[in-house]
Design a protein around this motif. Structure first.
Motif, mmCIF file in Angstrom:
data_model
loop_
_atom_site.group_PDB
_atom_site.id
_atom_site.type_symbol
_atom_site.label_atom_id
_atom_site.label_comp_id
_atom_site.label_asym_id
_atom_site.label_seq_id
_atom_site.Cartn_x
_atom_site.Cartn_y
_atom_site.Cartn_z
ATOM 1 N N ALA A 50 11.126 -0.186 -5.696
ATOM 2 C CA ALA A 50 10.794 -0.981 -4.508
ATOM 3 C C ALA A 50 9.502 -0.406 -3.945
ATOM 4 C CB ALA A 50 11.911 -0.930 -3.479
ATOM 5 N N ASP A 51 8.405 -1.084 -4.183
ATOM 6 C CA ASP A 51 7.113 -0.498 -3.819
ATOM 7 C C ASP A 51 6.787 -0.597 -2.340
ATOM 8 O OD1 ASP A 51 6.859 -3.223 -4.025
ATOM 9 O OD2 ASP A 51 4.939 -3.203 -5.058
ATOM 10 N N LYS A 52 7.653 -1.293 -1.549
ATOM 11 C CA LYS A 52 7.408 -1.365 -0.114
ATOM 12 C C LYS A 52 8.678 -1.123 0.701
ATOM 13 C CE LYS A 52 3.289 -4.265 -0.231
ATOM 14 N NZ LYS A 52 2.598 -5.464 0.308
ATOM 15 N N VAL A 63 13.462 -7.951 0.973
ATOM 16 C CA VAL A 63 12.247 -7.810 0.165
ATOM 17 C C VAL A 63 11.042 -8.108 1.044
ATOM 18 C CG1 VAL A 63 11.162 -8.377 -2.034
ATOM 19 C CG2 VAL A 63 13.615 -8.763 -1.747
ATOM 20 N N HIS A 64 10.098 -7.161 1.082
ATOM 21 C CA HIS A 64 8.908 -7.310 1.917
ATOM 22 C C HIS A 64 7.863 -8.192 1.222
ATOM 23 C CE1 HIS A 64 10.895 -3.639 3.410
ATOM 24 N NE2 HIS A 64 10.334 -3.929 4.575
ATOM 25 N N GLU A 90 6.104 -7.664 -2.405
ATOM 26 C CA GLU A 90 6.885 -6.570 -2.969
ATOM 27 C C GLU A 90 7.616 -7.002 -4.230
ATOM 28 O OE1 GLU A 90 9.883 -3.048 -1.551
ATOM 29 O OE2 GLU A 90 10.149 -4.988 -0.582
ATOM 30 N N THR A 91 7.741 -6.052 -5.159
ATOM 31 C CA THR A 91 8.611 -6.220 -6.320
ATOM 32 C C THR A 91 9.795 -5.283 -6.165
ATOM 33 O OG1 THR A 91 6.776 -6.801 -7.787
ATOM 34 C CG2 THR A 91 8.779 -5.999 -8.816
#
Length: 252
Positions: A227-229, A240-241, A244-245
């Motif tokens: 979760a990159d964010k 989920v932002h 974002e992935t």
């Protein structure tokens, strides 16, 4: 379909296994497949006869593999589809398909086909004296035929009605995970191994998305693999932002 969290399996005709003895629960969607080679007609008939469902839209079957106009010279899919086309009309404004048993009208854009249904075909939507959509039982399976560009209609406007109708026709309740509601510009791809299910969720909507998942009722431990964010999973809720992935794993 991806904006409802459903992962279709995209295949060319020659990649699909038409040799199985039973296709109950399987669905093939032919979306505006303008040319259908004659050699595939008996394969599609066998698929439906053995319990499969065929969903057809657009000008599917207008030509054969040699670009002969099937609609004028003898429609090779007539017995399978349960009718033939009276005419196609070019339309500049969306046609709203009010399909029997489904509340939301589905927009179709570009072309509208009028069906001359055979005996036994159920009319799902009517345009004057002719059908705009039909359902036809063939063997153990059935064919749902809407000769209008439903995909183009969804892209031109709201994709939620088409996504909801596809979920209903494809009996997606048996899937382990998908979105309870439609999330525009949010895509989920689900894969499966012997040990787990893994979902990749991408949020391109520009806003924070809180996504309720519809499940098959089985409780499985979850883990966020990426979760990159700072996206999270809490029970059956994904957060989920924007941009974002999120990668989530559910162990069996």
């Amino acid at each position: 379909m991806s904006e409802r969290g459903i992962t279709p399996n995209l295949k060319a005709f020659e990649e699909y296994d038409f040799s199985r003895p039973d296709y109950t629960g399987q669905t093939i969607i032919l979306a505006h497949q303008i040319a259908v080679p004659l050699s595939y007609v008996p394969l599609l008939e066998s698929f439906v006869r053995k319990g499969g469902k065929l969903i057809v839209d657009g000008m599917t079957g207008f030509y054969d593999g040699d670009v002969h106009n099937q609609m004028l010279t003898g429609f090779s899919l007539k017995n399978l589809f349960g009718g033939c086309i009276s005419e196609f009309k070019r339309i500049n404004t969306p046609c709203l398909y009010r399909l029997k048993g489904y509340e939301q009208p589905l927009p179709g854009y570009g072309w509208k086909g009028l069906i001359r249904p055979d005996k036994g075909a159920e009319t799902l939507s009517r345009g004057g004296e002719l059908s705009l959509a039909s359902r036809f039982a063939f063997g153990k399976g059935e064919v749902v035929w809407v000769p209008g560009l439903l995909g183009s209609g969804a892209w031109q406007g709201d994709g939620a009605p088409l996504a909801g109708w596809v979920c209903r026709e494809c009996n997606t309740d048996r899937l382990p995970y998908f979105f309870q509601t439609y999330h525009r510009d949010v895509l989920m791809k689900l894969s499966e191994t012997k040990e787990a299910y893994m979902a990749v969720v991408v949020n391109k909507s520009g806003t924070l998305q809180t996504i309720a998942l519809k499940t098959d009722g089985k409780k499985r431990p979850s883990e966020v693999l990426f979760a990159d964010k700072g996206g999270v999973v809490n029970g059956d809720i994904l957060t989920v932002h924007p941009e974002e992935t999120l990668v989530v794993c559910w162990k069996k």
